[in-house]
Design an enzyme around this catalytic site. Structure first.
Site, PDB file in Angstrom:
ATOM      1  CG  LEU A 201     -23.045  -1.905  -2.756  1.00 15.11           C
ATOM      2  CD1 LEU A 201     -22.489  -3.056  -1.919  1.00 15.11           C
ATOM      3  CD2 LEU A 201     -24.487  -2.185  -3.148  1.00 15.11           C
TER       4      LEU A 201
ATOM      5  CB  SER B  70     -14.159  -3.981  -1.435  1.00 23.62           C
ATOM      6  OG  SER B  70     -14.522  -2.905  -2.257  1.00 23.62           O
ATOM      7  N   PRO B  71     -16.489  -4.023   1.508  1.00 21.15           N
ATOM      8  CG  PRO B  71     -16.891  -3.355   3.709  1.00 21.15           C
ATOM      9  CD  PRO B  71     -15.777  -3.594   2.734  1.00 21.15           C
ATOM     10  CG  LEU B  72     -19.254   0.355   1.991  1.00 22.82           C
ATOM     11  CD1 LEU B  72     -18.829   1.767   2.367  1.00 22.82           C
ATOM     12  CD2 LEU B  72     -20.702   0.114   2.369  1.00 22.82           C
TER      13      LEU B  72
ATOM     14  N   GLY C 231     -24.202   4.540  -3.416  1.00 21.49           N
ATOM     15  CA  GLY C 231     -25.153   5.224  -4.290  1.00 21.49           C
ATOM     16  C   GLY C 231     -24.571   6.425  -5.004  1.00 21.49           C
ATOM     17  CE  LYS C 232     -18.763   7.433  -3.141  1.00 24.03           C
ATOM     18  NZ  LYS C 232     -17.384   7.682  -2.650  1.00 24.03           N
TER      19      LYS C 232
ATOM     20  CE1 TYR D 180      -3.225  -2.822   0.120  1.00 23.03           C
ATOM     21  CE2 TYR D 180      -3.814  -2.193   2.349  1.00 23.03           C
ATOM     22  CZ  TYR D 180      -4.010  -2.995   1.241  1.00 23.03           C
ATOM     23  OH  TYR D 180      -4.999  -3.950   1.250  1.00 23.03           O
TER      24      TYR D 180
ATOM     25  N   GLY E 132     -17.197   1.122  -3.186  1.00 22.46           N
ATOM     26  CA  GLY E 132     -17.808   2.433  -3.067  1.00 22.46           C
ATOM     27  C   GLY E 132     -19.108   2.596  -3.833  1.00 22.46           C
TER      28      GLY E 132
END
Length: 315
Positions: free
Chosen positions: A214, A207-209, A216-217, A53, A212
């Site tokens: 999910l 990455s549970p979203l 809604g952006k 990273y 990014g």
């Protein structure tokens, strides 16, 4: 924040982990400190990083926070080794020599003599598995890693590694696997989840979203300040901007509106409370954004909503 046991081990991790992939590159030291402070104030104890990273900058930033924001034994620090970049190209090397060398470099950057969890970042088909696993044994027996795990392994790869480590009491037991898991990507349910459930290994969901999406952006396009518009992450987000993903995002948004929550809260709660999940790893660009994410700790999904989301997102 609830602490959960990682598999059959004694390692206790907060059910949300703080991902630091952008620290030292897109997130500077001051912003990282703000995020870390907000996370610790919410009861979190789990920081996730990797040697790759920011070419080690993420670990350096975390090292600078030890003693300033928290005592070393108050936070579980997890890092990974096995992936690097050379002349702009991604290089995978999980040989014993390379992994041990990377571990020593990680400890130096972190400014500590041990990590709580050390993970092989990915499967390496060019290297013998026993050679890779011997590096985990070394880290564990030397005390440089309190616990060890694997990351991004398939079902059969996970089963092979975990059972080989179980074969002899002197070997380092694998206590976690880190895999991508969200309403947009449930592929681990086919083989990985049944494997680790049977073998008593904890899941760290990255990455549970849905990268990014999910939140809604991206419903009306790609915002100029989003990861989808950044040169580092555009290719990372793009696979989840298809029609199937859009239908799932709409379903999450409808559920969120009905419950009075945000789509982010609904999507994160779904992963966080899924069977087998020890911790869901979240990341944010700013401290304010992270505080918004942490509000998900206050909610739980009604069973009828969870079942509906299961149906609409079924692989």
């Amino acid at each position: 924040m609830e602490l959960r046991r990682a598999g059959k081990s004694g390692l206790l991790l907060s059910r949300l982990g703080l991902g630091t992939m952008t620290w030292g590159r897109d997130t500077d030291e001051h912003e990282a400190a703000d995020q870390c402070r907000a996370f610790l104030d919410a009861g979190g104890n789990f920081l996730d990083t990797a040697a790759s990273y920011g070419d080690g900058d993420s670990e350096r930033v975390i090292g600078g926070l030890i003693g300033m924001l928290f005592k070393r034994d108050e936070v579980a620090i997890a890092t990974k080794a096995g992936i690097s970049r050379h002349l702009g190209e991604r290089v995978v090397d999980t040989s014993r020599s390379s992994l041990i060398s990377e571990l020593d470099k990680s400890l130096q950057r972190l400014g500590t003599d041990y990590v709580d969890l050390w993970q092989v970042h990915t499967w390496d088909s060019a290297n013998p598995l026993d050679d890779t696993l011997s590096a985990l044994d070394y880290a564990y027996s030397s005390g440089k890693a309190r616990y060890v795990g694997i990351s991004n392994y398939s079902g059969w790869q996970s089963a092979r590694a975990i059972t080989r480590q179980e074969s002899f009491s002197a070997k380092a037991p694998i206590v976690t696997i880190q895999s991508e898991y969200s309403l947009l990507n449930r592929q681990i349910e086919h083989e990985v989840l049944p494997c680790i459930t049977e073998l008593g290994v904890g899941l760290l969901a990255w990455s549970p979203l849905g990268r990014g999406v999910l939140t809604g952006k991206y419903r009306q396009g790609i915002p100029s300040d989003s990861r989808g518009a950044s040169p580092h992450f555009a290719g990372f987000v793009e696979p989840y901007l298809d029609d199937r993903s859009s239908r799932i995002v709409e379903a999450v948004s409808v559920a969120a509106e009905g419950l009075g929550y945000s789509p982010l809260e609904v999507a994160l709660a779904w992963v966080r409370d899924a069977q087998g999940v020890t911790s869901a790893i979240i990341g944010a660009r700013t401290g304010a954004q992270l505080r918004g994410i942490l509000t998900s700790e206050e909610i739980s999904l009604p069973l009828i909503v969870r079942n509906a989301l299961d149906d609409v997102s079924a692989p």
